[in-house]
Design a protein around this motif. Structure first.
Motif, short mmCIF file in Angstrom:
data_model
loop_
_atom_site.label_atom_id
_atom_site.label_comp_id
_atom_site.label_asym_id
_atom_site.label_seq_id
_atom_site.Cartn_x
_atom_site.Cartn_y
_atom_site.Cartn_z
N VAL A 12 -22.37 7.60 39.16
CA VAL A 12 -22.29 8.18 37.82
C VAL A 12 -22.83 7.20 36.79
CG1 VAL A 12 -20.29 9.59 38.43
CG2 VAL A 12 -19.93 7.32 37.43
N TYR A 13 -23.29 7.76 35.65
CA TYR A 13 -23.76 6.96 34.53
C TYR A 13 -22.97 7.33 33.29
CZ TYR A 13 -27.77 5.06 37.01
OH TYR A 13 -28.56 4.37 37.89
N ARG A 14 -22.79 6.36 32.41
CA ARG A 14 -22.10 6.60 31.14
C ARG A 14 -23.04 6.25 30.00
NH1 ARG A 14 -16.10 4.52 30.62
NH2 ARG A 14 -15.93 6.34 31.98
N ASP A 15 -23.21 7.18 29.05
CA ASP A 15 -24.10 6.93 27.92
C ASP A 15 -23.34 6.26 26.77
OD1 ASP A 15 -22.68 8.89 26.52
OD2 ASP A 15 -24.20 10.45 26.83
N ASP A 16 -24.06 6.00 25.66
CA ASP A 16 -23.46 5.27 24.53
C ASP A 16 -22.31 6.02 23.88
OD1 ASP A 16 -25.22 3.28 24.99
OD2 ASP A 16 -26.52 3.67 23.27
N LEU A 17 -22.23 7.32 24.10
CA LEU A 17 -21.15 8.12 23.52
C LEU A 17 -19.95 8.22 24.47
CD1 LEU A 17 -23.24 11.03 21.93
CD2 LEU A 17 -22.40 8.92 20.85
N GLY A 18 -20.00 7.49 25.58
CA GLY A 18 -18.88 7.48 26.50
C GLY A 18 -18.84 8.66 27.45
#
Length: 538
Positions: A12-18
């Motif tokens: 999984v990946y997490r972006d700057d907005l969580g």
């Protein structure tokens, strides 16, 4: 006996907005020792993420949340610190899609290879240097003594990629993961490198995992193929079966989108009374080189030698040639990335000299360039929104709201979702990075767009859509293109005229049909023969 075993792998990946999103969902497959597996799929499908995970690696913001990866008797996900570093480069090695991600800009190519040889082998003294040079020769790097003293930015993209391949082979690994390793190489050198990889695999009985959007290469290299879409494996089977009898609709679309030289070229431009937009008269250029013990600079061999070309407004000039032929040097002179040429460059009747930052603002806007390697041109600290909005505000004075709306439209044109706007380049796949770079150039609404291997990182379906987009843009706006590629099938698809370069000299220049069907120079015929051989394999 199973050599590589992957079960239930989820990344999984997490972006700057969580927000979390799944890049790979429950991937499961196994391989025997010495087997070759190809992984294909569109940009963002998760193929590179899956490949990197086999070395216990996830990109920034990524997390291997569950699953198992075993190579031989080693639990890869349990390795830490020194053990993991010894595994990478020793028992397992990777050739990345972007060579600049693994080459230090502050060290010469030779120094970097010597470090790796020292770390992973027992060579020392004069034998160490001999081994470095032999690795460079094996991967097709001409004049290795000269190239070993150069920094990454002083060699072509194809040469950088071959240096990375040499680095990956230093430790004679048992598992080799190749992520688009020949993307930047012309077809003749690509064939040499692929043959080298085959020889090494056979000699070492290495297990090979090959990630590529180039289905010709996958077919010629791999016994089995995994087809991925949206993070899932949608089809798996023997190579011949996948190509001749694909089962899923997505796999059928991949096979049908393979570019071919014999396909039709672009339509005639709808430009009334077209005039010459760009001309080059006896254009020559030489890079300087170090000389002597005090490192003085002197003029090196000619990168371009008295090139004469003319591009009609609204037309596309395709420029083809092997790595080091001068293609990117020509692009750099026209765009203003480099300066100091002899001869003349004339744009719309105006002589052009000097680097871009010293040119008028409007001239900078009218000539835009999309680079072969997107990470060398996209600011890693900026979001996609920042990257696209900046040229709109700079050149047209749009408000932030107006520019953001236009950025969303540009992403849609390139089949990218607006959800990418808050992400940074390193959080995108290679193909997504390249399409963002294309969108940034289009944001300036240029008259001349220089495309340096812009589709080399794209899968065949997205490549076809991007080429169609560029042709539509040309038809609507009368934009002129310089389209640089080592792929003759791509050149044939977009070009009205074709120039063939070899060692800085123009060997052939003519209409698309004349060059492709009745080439006059032996070098052009050799390039066409290499493409025909590849086509025949598929």
């Amino acid at each position: 006996m199973t050599h590589v075993d992957v079960a239930g792998l989820r990344i999984v990946y997490r972006d700057d907005l969580g927000r979390d999103f799944t890049a790979v969902a429950s991937a499961t497959f196994s391989m025997g020792r010495g087997e070759t597996l190809g992984i294909v799929g569109e940009s963002g499908s998760g193929k590179s993420t899956l490949a990197r995970a086999l070395l216990g690696y996830a990109r920034q913001g990524g997390l291997i949340s569950s699953g198992r990866i075993r190579v031989g008797d080693t639990d890869v996900l349990a390795l830490k610190g020194k053990d993991l570093r010894r595994f990478r480069g020793g028992r397992a090695a990777m050739v990345p899609q972007n060579p600049l991600s693994s080459l230090s800009p502050h060290m010469t190519i030779g120094t970097q290879l010597r470090e790796l040889v020292t770390l992973h082998t027992e060579f020392s003294g004069s034998t160490l240097q001999d081994h470095v040079l032999s690795l460079m020769v094996k991967t097709g790097l001409r004049d290795p003594e000269v190239l070993a003293r150069r920094y990454p930015h002083e060699i072509s993209g194809g040469q950088r990629q071959r240096a990375v391949i040499a680095a990956a082979l230093v430790g004679t690994p048992e598992l080799i993961v190749l992520d688009e390793p020949t993307t930047a190489l012309d077809k003749t050198v690509e064939a040499q490198v692929l043959n080298l990889i085959r020889d090494i695999q056979r000699d070492m009985n290495a297990t090979l995992i090959y990630v590529s959007h180039d289905l010709h290469v996958i077919r010629s290299m791999c016994q089995r193929i995994l087809v991925m879409k949206d993070g899932e494996i949608v089809e798996e089977g023997a190579s011949d079966e996948i190509f001749h009898n694909p089962q899923s609709g997505y796999c059928k679309s991949l096979v049908s989108a393979i570019p071919r030289i014999e396909a039709s070229g672009p339509s005639a431009p709808r430009v009334p009374n077209p005039s010459i937009y760009l001309s080059m008269n006896d254009l020559s250029f030489s890079y300087s080189a170090h000389s002597g013990i005090f490192g003085k600079r002197k003029r090196g061999p000619a990168a371009l030698n008295k090139v004469n070309l003319a591009i009609t407004r609204g037309h596309t000039l395709g420029v083809v040639g092997e790595s080091g032929s001068g293609k990117s040097t020509l692009a750099g002179l026209v765009s203003g990335l480099i300066s100091g040429h002899d001869g003349k460059i004339i744009v719309d009747g105006e002589p052009v000299v000097g680097v871009a930052r010293r040119r008028r603002k409007d001239l900078r806007r009218r000539i835009q360039m999309v680079f072969q390697d997107p990470l060398s041109s996209l600011n890693p600290t900026h979001t996609v929104a920042d990257i696209l909005i900046r040229p709109m505000r700079l050149y047209f004075g749009l408000t932030a709201i107006e520019a953001r709306s236009r950025a969303v439209a540009l992403l849609a044109d390139l089949e990218l979702e607006p959800e990418l706007l808050p992400r940074r380049p390193l959080q995108l796949s290679g193909g997504q990075q390249q399409r963002v770079a294309i969108a940034r150039a289009l944001a300036a609404e240029p008259d001349l767009l220089i495309c340096d291997e812009v589709t080399s990182a794209l899968d065949v379906t997205i490549q076809a859509s991007v080429l169609d987009l560029l042709l539509r843009l040309q038809d609507m706006r009368g934009t002129s293109f310089i389209f640089i590629s080592h792929d003759l099938a791509v050149i044939a698809r977009v070009s009205h005229q074709i120039a063939v370069l070899e060692n800085g000299t123009m060997r052939e220049f003519g209409t698309r049909d004349a060059v492709l069907t009745a080439p006059e120079h032996p070098y052009t015929r050799r390039l066409l023969e290499a493409s025909d051989t590849e086509k025949g394999e598929t």
